[in-house]
Design a protein around this motif. Structure first.
Motif, PDB file in Angstrom:
ATOM      1  N   LEU A 102       0.823  -1.209   0.000  1.00 41.96           N
ATOM      2  CA  LEU A 102       0.000   0.000   0.000  1.00 41.96           C
ATOM      3  C   LEU A 102       0.856   1.258   0.000  1.00 41.96           C
ATOM      4  CD1 LEU A 102      -2.817  -0.974   2.531  1.00 41.96           C
ATOM      5  CD2 LEU A 102      -2.974  -0.814   0.038  1.00 41.96           C
ATOM      6  N   GLN A 103       1.932   1.219   0.742  1.00 39.52           N
ATOM      7  CA  GLN A 103       2.817   2.383   0.761  1.00 39.52           C
ATOM      8  C   GLN A 103       3.452   2.610  -0.599  1.00 39.52           C
ATOM      9  OE1 GLN A 103       5.972   2.040   3.609  1.00 39.52           O
ATOM     10  NE2 GLN A 103       6.732   4.127   3.276  1.00 39.52           N
ATOM     11  N   ALA A 104       3.815   1.520  -1.277  1.00 42.08           N
ATOM     12  CA  ALA A 104       4.423   1.653  -2.603  1.00 42.08           C
ATOM     13  C   ALA A 104       3.434   2.204  -3.617  1.00 42.08           C
ATOM     14  CB  ALA A 104       4.939   0.296  -3.068  1.00 42.08           C
ATOM     15  N   ILE A 105       2.150   1.834  -3.473  1.00 43.30           N
ATOM     16  CA  ILE A 105       1.153   2.320  -4.422  1.00 43.30           C
ATOM     17  C   ILE A 105       0.824   3.787  -4.179  1.00 43.30           C
ATOM     18  CG2 ILE A 105      -1.247   2.031  -5.151  1.00 43.30           C
ATOM     19  CD1 ILE A 105      -0.929  -0.943  -4.581  1.00 43.30           C
ATOM     20  N   GLN A 106       0.686   4.162  -2.905  1.00 43.14           N
ATOM     21  CA  GLN A 106       0.262   5.513  -2.566  1.00 43.14           C
ATOM     22  C   GLN A 106       1.400   6.527  -2.587  1.00 43.14           C
ATOM     23  OE1 GLN A 106      -1.629   5.080   1.226  1.00 43.14           O
ATOM     24  NE2 GLN A 106      -3.389   3.945   0.432  1.00 43.14           N
ATOM     25  N   SER A 107       2.600   6.052  -2.430  1.00 40.03           N
ATOM     26  CA  SER A 107       3.729   6.974  -2.377  1.00 40.03           C
ATOM     27  C   SER A 107       3.959   7.599  -3.743  1.00 40.03           C
ATOM     28  CB  SER A 107       4.988   6.232  -1.916  1.00 40.03           C
ATOM     29  OG  SER A 107       6.098   7.104  -1.929  1.00 40.03           O
ATOM     30  N   GLN A 108       4.249   8.897  -3.746  1.00 38.46           N
ATOM     31  CA  GLN A 108       4.491   9.636  -4.978  1.00 38.46           C
ATOM     32  C   GLN A 108       5.974   9.922  -5.209  1.00 38.46           C
ATOM     33  OE1 GLN A 108       2.045  10.164  -7.093  1.00 38.46           O
ATOM     34  NE2 GLN A 108       0.537   9.304  -5.675  1.00 38.46           N
ATOM     35  N   GLY A 109       6.805   9.583  -4.225  1.00 33.70           N
ATOM     36  CA  GLY A 109       8.229   9.882  -4.362  1.00 33.70           C
ATOM     37  C   GLY A 109       8.933   8.889  -5.262  1.00 33.70           C
ATOM     38  N   PRO A 110      10.136   9.216  -5.721  1.00 36.50           N
ATOM     39  CA  PRO A 110      10.912   8.306  -6.577  1.00 36.50           C
ATOM     40  C   PRO A 110      11.381   7.081  -5.793  1.00 36.50           C
ATOM     41  CG  PRO A 110      12.223  10.215  -5.966  1.00 36.50           C
ATOM     42  CD  PRO A 110      10.830  10.475  -5.476  1.00 36.50           C
ATOM     43  N   LYS A 111      11.548   5.976  -6.504  1.00 37.89           N
ATOM     44  CA  LYS A 111      11.982   4.721  -5.897  1.00 37.89           C
ATOM     45  C   LYS A 111      13.206   4.189  -6.636  1.00 37.89           C
ATOM     46  CE  LYS A 111       7.201   3.544  -4.801  1.00 37.89           C
ATOM     47  NZ  LYS A 111       6.656   4.723  -5.506  1.00 37.89           N
ATOM     48  N   LYS A 112      13.767   3.174  -6.050  1.00 42.71           N
ATOM     49  CA  LYS A 112      14.898   2.493  -6.656  1.00 42.71           C
ATOM     50  C   LYS A 112      14.439   1.138  -7.168  1.00 42.71           C
ATOM     51  CE  LYS A 112      18.260   4.730  -3.580  1.00 42.71           C
ATOM     52  NZ  LYS A 112      19.332   4.522  -2.576  1.00 42.71           N
ATOM     53  N   TYR A 113      14.460   1.007  -8.474  1.00 42.27           N
ATOM     54  CA  TYR A 113      14.005  -0.219  -9.120  1.00 42.27           C
ATOM     55  C   TYR A 113      15.204  -1.008  -9.630  1.00 42.27           C
ATOM     56  CZ  TYR A 113       9.137   1.323  -9.148  1.00 42.27           C
ATOM     57  OH  TYR A 113       7.878   1.733  -8.782  1.00 42.27           O
ATOM     58  N   CYS A 114      15.071  -2.335  -9.541  1.00 45.57           N
ATOM     59  CA  CYS A 114      16.078  -3.235 -10.109  1.00 45.57           C
ATOM     60  C   CYS A 114      15.401  -4.109 -11.151  1.00 45.57           C
ATOM     61  CB  CYS A 114      16.693  -4.097  -9.007  1.00 45.57           C
ATOM     62  SG  CYS A 114      17.890  -5.308  -9.627  1.00 45.57           S
ATOM     63  N   ILE A 115      15.942  -4.071 -12.367  1.00 48.75           N
ATOM     64  CA  ILE A 115      15.430  -4.912 -13.444  1.00 48.75           C
ATOM     65  C   ILE A 115      16.482  -5.970 -13.757  1.00 48.75           C
ATOM     66  CG2 ILE A 115      14.756  -5.026 -15.873  1.00 48.75           C
ATOM     67  CD1 ILE A 115      13.503  -2.333 -15.646  1.00 48.75           C
ATOM     68  N   LEU A 116      16.090  -7.235 -13.608  1.00 52.05           N
ATOM     69  CA  LEU A 116      16.951  -8.369 -13.937  1.00 52.05           C
ATOM     70  C   LEU A 116      16.158  -9.352 -14.787  1.00 52.05           C
ATOM     71  CD1 LEU A 116      18.676  -9.072 -10.479  1.00 52.05           C
ATOM     72  CD2 LEU A 116      19.672  -7.931 -12.473  1.00 52.05           C
ATOM     73  N   GLY A 117      16.860 -10.043 -15.669  1.00 53.47           N
ATOM     74  CA  GLY A 117      16.155 -10.995 -16.516  1.00 53.47           C
ATOM     75  C   GLY A 117      17.086 -11.891 -17.285  1.00 53.47           C
ATOM     76  N   THR A 118      16.463 -12.774 -18.043  1.00 52.84           N
ATOM     77  CA  THR A 118      17.191 -13.764 -18.807  1.00 52.84           C
ATOM     78  C   THR A 118      17.924 -13.137 -19.987  1.00 52.84           C
ATOM     79  OG1 THR A 118      16.922 -15.772 -20.131  1.00 52.84           O
ATOM     80  CG2 THR A 118      15.103 -14.233 -20.117  1.00 52.84           C
ATOM     81  N   ARG A 119      18.991 -13.802 -20.390  1.00 53.97           N
ATOM     82  CA  ARG A 119      19.720 -13.376 -21.591  1.00 53.97           C
ATOM     83  C   ARG A 119      18.938 -13.735 -22.856  1.00 53.97           C
ATOM     84  NH1 ARG A 119      25.490 -12.891 -20.638  1.00 53.97           N
ATOM     85  NH2 ARG A 119      25.972 -13.257 -18.442  1.00 53.97           N
ATOM     86  N   HIS A 120      18.185 -14.820 -22.797  1.00 56.96           N
ATOM     87  CA  HIS A 120      17.466 -15.321 -23.976  1.00 56.96           C
ATOM     88  C   HIS A 120      16.095 -14.654 -24.039  1.00 56.96           C
ATOM     89  CE1 HIS A 120      20.680 -18.271 -24.135  1.00 56.96           C
ATOM     90  NE2 HIS A 120      20.410 -18.585 -22.874  1.00 56.96           N
ATOM     91  N   CYS A 121      16.121 -13.436 -24.476  1.00 58.27           N
ATOM     92  CA  CYS A 121      14.904 -12.622 -24.515  1.00 58.27           C
ATOM     93  C   CYS A 121      14.585 -12.268 -25.964  1.00 58.27           C
ATOM     94  CB  CYS A 121      15.111 -11.355 -23.681  1.00 58.27           C
ATOM     95  SG  CYS A 121      13.623 -10.393 -23.417  1.00 58.27           S
ATOM     96  N   HIS A 221      12.464  -2.337  -5.177  1.00 57.29           N
ATOM     97  CA  HIS A 221      11.481  -3.097  -5.960  1.00 57.29           C
ATOM     98  C   HIS A 221      12.230  -3.849  -7.060  1.00 57.29           C
ATOM     99  CE1 HIS A 221       7.190  -3.080  -7.902  1.00 57.29           C
ATOM    100  NE2 HIS A 221       7.817  -4.235  -8.091  1.00 57.29           N
ATOM    101  N   LEU A 222      11.990  -5.161  -7.127  1.00 54.54           N
ATOM    102  CA  LEU A 222      12.618  -5.996  -8.152  1.00 54.54           C
ATOM    103  C   LEU A 222      11.601  -6.354  -9.219  1.00 54.54           C
ATOM    104  CD1 LEU A 222      14.888  -7.796  -9.320  1.00 54.54           C
ATOM    105  CD2 LEU A 222      14.044  -9.625  -7.808  1.00 54.54           C
ATOM    106  N   ILE A 223      11.980  -6.138 -10.480  1.00 52.23           N
ATOM    107  CA  ILE A 223      11.166  -6.551 -11.620  1.00 52.23           C
ATOM    108  C   ILE A 223      11.998  -7.549 -12.414  1.00 52.23           C
ATOM    109  CG2 ILE A 223       9.914  -5.827 -13.672  1.00 52.23           C
ATOM    110  CD1 ILE A 223       9.662  -3.067 -12.456  1.00 52.23           C
ATOM    111  N   SER A 224      11.500  -8.788 -12.499  1.00 48.46           N
ATOM    112  CA  SER A 224      12.255  -9.869 -13.144  1.00 48.46           C
ATOM    113  C   SER A 224      11.495 -10.399 -14.346  1.00 48.46           C
ATOM    114  CB  SER A 224      12.518 -11.009 -12.152  1.00 48.46           C
ATOM    115  OG  SER A 224      13.324 -10.572 -11.083  1.00 48.46           O
ATOM    116  N   PHE A 225      12.235 -10.690 -15.385  1.00 51.08           N
ATOM    117  CA  PHE A 225      11.723 -11.345 -16.591  1.00 51.08           C
ATOM    118  C   PHE A 225      12.480 -12.655 -16.737  1.00 51.08           C
ATOM    119  CE2 PHE A 225      11.027  -6.875 -17.084  1.00 51.08           C
ATOM    120  CZ  PHE A 225       9.791  -6.751 -17.698  1.00 51.08           C
ATOM    121  N   ALA A 226      11.746 -13.773 -16.653  1.00 47.64           N
ATOM    122  CA  ALA A 226      12.445 -15.052 -16.590  1.00 47.64           C
ATOM    123  C   ALA A 226      11.608 -16.156 -17.208  1.00 47.64           C
ATOM    124  CB  ALA A 226      12.776 -15.408 -15.140  1.00 47.64           C
TER     125      ALA A 226
END
Length: 253
Positions: A102-121, A221-226
């Motif tokens: 809920l805090q992540a949804i309601q918060s308007q400030g900038p965040k630190k995101y990490c995007i990691l994923g597979t090489r075979h994309c 926040h981690l966003i993964s593509f796998a």
């Protein structure tokens, strides 16, 4: 005429006998009819001969089978147990996790995101990752990723399109010289590059795990593509969940 006038006594006696037999038959027939009427009265009540009494019979419940309309026949349907769709059972969630989301949804400030994923994309998936990274940096969020090809390279290209180099940090699992020529060329435009030359002697998968742990320690926040077989990426997602981070895991298969 002459033959008729001379009728003998024998003819008269014969006619009398015929008349007697006819009278006997009529008497027997009448007796049978009366007897059948008595038997019918015994089998069927006297109201059967009176149509006005039929309504009374029905109202009092008499008659064949003793059927009474006001009584139930005893045939009851079983109520189907289909459940109540409005009372679905839901598993309890951790209150800390709910508050964090809920805090992540309601918060308007900038965040630190990490995007990691597979090489075979695939090319289509790379376009999606690139667009996502562009939108995150453009809205003022800081993006962290690694320098591998595929998902991570697409994240770097998307972040560079936002023209805010201070909001992009790339952490390499080993030194720059251990990267592919394509990665080295792409990283020339990145301002914040962190290398780990101390891991050069390690296998790449081991060095990648160390690199991913460092990235998770710097982000929210981690966003993964796998794929389901992407072992290193899935391990990073599990580690992020243990750290109570927000995790978005997108499977490509």
């Amino acid at each position: 005429m002459k033959g008729t006038q001379n009728m003998g006594s024998d003819d008269i006696i014969g006619s009398s006998s015929v008349l007697s037999r006819m009278r006997s038959r009529k008497t027997a027939l009448d007796a049978t009819t009366n007897s059948g009427s008595d038997e019918s009265d015994e089998l069927f009540p006297k109201y059967a001969h009176n149509p006005d009494d039929l309504d009374l019979v029905t109202a009092t419940g008499g008659g064949v089978g003793e059927f009474k309309p006001d009584e139930k026949l005893g045939l009851e349907r079983e109520t189907a147990n289909v459940g109540d769709p409005q009372t679905a059972q839901m598993e309890p969630m951790n209150i800390t996790k709910v508050l964090t989301e809920l805090q992540a949804i309601q918060s308007q400030g900038p965040k630190k995101y990490c995007i990691l994923g597979t090489r075979h994309c695939s090319f289509l998936h790379q376009q999606i990752v690139e667009m996502l990274a562009y939108a995150l940096v453009l809205s003022g969020n800081h993006l962290y990723t690694s320098g591998a090809a595929g998902t991570n390279a697409a994240a770097i290209r998307g972040a560079l399109r936002a023209f805010q180099p201070q909001l992009l940090t790339v952490v390499l699992p080993q030194s720059m010289s251990r990267q592919t020529p394509e990665s080295q060329e792409l990283l020339q435009d990145v301002t914040n590059v962190v290398t780990m030359p101390q891991n050069d002697a390690m296998p790449l998968d081991v060095a990648s795990r160390i690199c991913n742990s460092h990235l998770l320690s710097q982000t929210d926040h981690l966003i993964s593509f796998a794929f389901h077989e992407s072992k290193t990426v899935l391990e990073a997602a599990q580690e992020a969940q243990k750290l109570d981070m927000l995790v978005t895991l997108l499977y490509l298969d």
